[in-house]
Write a protein that holds these residues in place. Sequence first.
Motif, PDB file in Angstrom:
ATOM      1  N   ASN A   2       0.890  -1.449  -0.249  1.00  0.00           N
ATOM      2  CA  ASN A   2       0.011   0.033  -0.551  1.00  0.00           C
ATOM      3  C   ASN A   2       0.776   1.652   0.119  1.00  0.00           C
ATOM      4  OD1 ASN A   2      -2.723  -1.127   0.375  1.00  0.00           O
ATOM      5  ND2 ASN A   2      -2.507  -1.522   2.533  1.00  0.00           N
ATOM      6  N   CYS A   3       0.295   2.179  -0.768  1.00  0.00           N
ATOM      7  CA  CYS A   3       1.675   3.794  -0.776  1.00  0.00           C
ATOM      8  C   CYS A   3       1.080   3.932   0.732  1.00  0.00           C
ATOM      9  CB  CYS A   3       0.657   4.352  -1.396  1.00  0.00           C
ATOM     10  SG  CYS A   3       1.174   6.067  -1.997  1.00  0.00           S
ATOM     11  N   ASP A  26       0.845   9.851  -7.229  1.00  0.00           N
ATOM     12  CA  ASP A  26       2.758  10.251  -6.954  1.00  0.00           C
ATOM     13  C   ASP A  26       3.791  10.273  -6.910  1.00  0.00           C
ATOM     14  OD1 ASP A  26       1.944  10.570 -10.272  1.00  0.00           O
ATOM     15  OD2 ASP A  26       0.996  12.074  -9.751  1.00  0.00           O
ATOM     16  N   ARG A  27       3.712   9.308  -5.787  1.00  0.00           N
ATOM     17  CA  ARG A  27       4.721   9.522  -4.576  1.00  0.00           C
ATOM     18  C   ARG A  27       5.046   8.235  -4.185  1.00  0.00           C
ATOM     19  NH1 ARG A  27       4.347  13.994  -0.697  1.00  0.00           N
ATOM     20  NH2 ARG A  27       2.108  14.583  -0.784  1.00  0.00           N
ATOM     21  N   PRO A  28       6.351   9.085  -4.321  1.00  0.00           N
ATOM     22  CA  PRO A  28       8.010   7.598  -4.418  1.00  0.00           C
ATOM     23  C   PRO A  28       7.968   6.312  -3.655  1.00  0.00           C
ATOM     24  CG  PRO A  28       8.784   9.285  -3.707  1.00  0.00           C
ATOM     25  CD  PRO A  28       7.716  10.006  -3.356  1.00  0.00           C
ATOM     26  N   ASN A  34       7.368   3.268   2.775  1.00  0.00           N
ATOM     27  CA  ASN A  34       6.209   1.730   1.989  1.00  0.00           C
ATOM     28  C   ASN A  34       7.268   0.567   2.479  1.00  0.00           C
ATOM     29  OD1 ASN A  34       4.835   3.057   0.470  1.00  0.00           O
ATOM     30  ND2 ASN A  34       5.728   4.041  -0.548  1.00  0.00           N
ATOM     31  N   CYS A  35       8.536   0.324   3.621  1.00  0.00           N
ATOM     32  CA  CYS A  35       9.689  -0.768   2.836  1.00  0.00           C
ATOM     33  C   CYS A  35       8.778  -1.833   4.126  1.00  0.00           C
ATOM     34  CB  CYS A  35      10.715  -0.383   3.182  1.00  0.00           C
ATOM     35  SG  CYS A  35      12.399  -1.284   3.506  1.00  0.00           S
ATOM     36  N   PRO A  68       8.914  -4.597  -0.262  1.00  0.00           N
ATOM     37  CA  PRO A  68       7.322  -3.528   0.318  1.00  0.00           C
ATOM     38  C   PRO A  68       6.402  -3.980   0.747  1.00  0.00           C
ATOM     39  CG  PRO A  68       7.889  -4.817  -1.866  1.00  0.00           C
ATOM     40  CD  PRO A  68       8.757  -6.095  -1.075  1.00  0.00           C
ATOM     41  N   GLY A  69       6.586  -3.284   1.984  1.00  0.00           N
ATOM     42  CA  GLY A  69       5.459  -3.005   3.346  1.00  0.00           C
ATOM     43  C   GLY A  69       4.205  -3.324   3.282  1.00  0.00           C
TER      44      GLY A  69
END
Length: 93
Positions: A2-3, A26-28, A34-35, A68-69
Amino acid sequence: MNCFHCGREIVFKDRVGFREECPQCDRPLHACLNCGFYDPAYNNQCRETQAERVVDKNRANFCEYFTPGNRAAKTTTSSSDARAKLDAIFKKK
């Protein structure tokens, strides 16, 4: 995953690229927030002990340990909502 900003669910077949961005906000995506290793309680806010320190956790970085978290987006609660919840707990009227 998830963002971290908007909470949109994003599915990747391969690794998350260093320059990937959320299609909604548009966030990285390759950012500490996000980790899966991100944890504010740990040193440098990362559970991976070999990762280099990243100061700005919401910006894109080149960490090789990124995974990815599944963290949900930040929720904002107004002060009146918070006050109502406290009053309900302590039964104030």
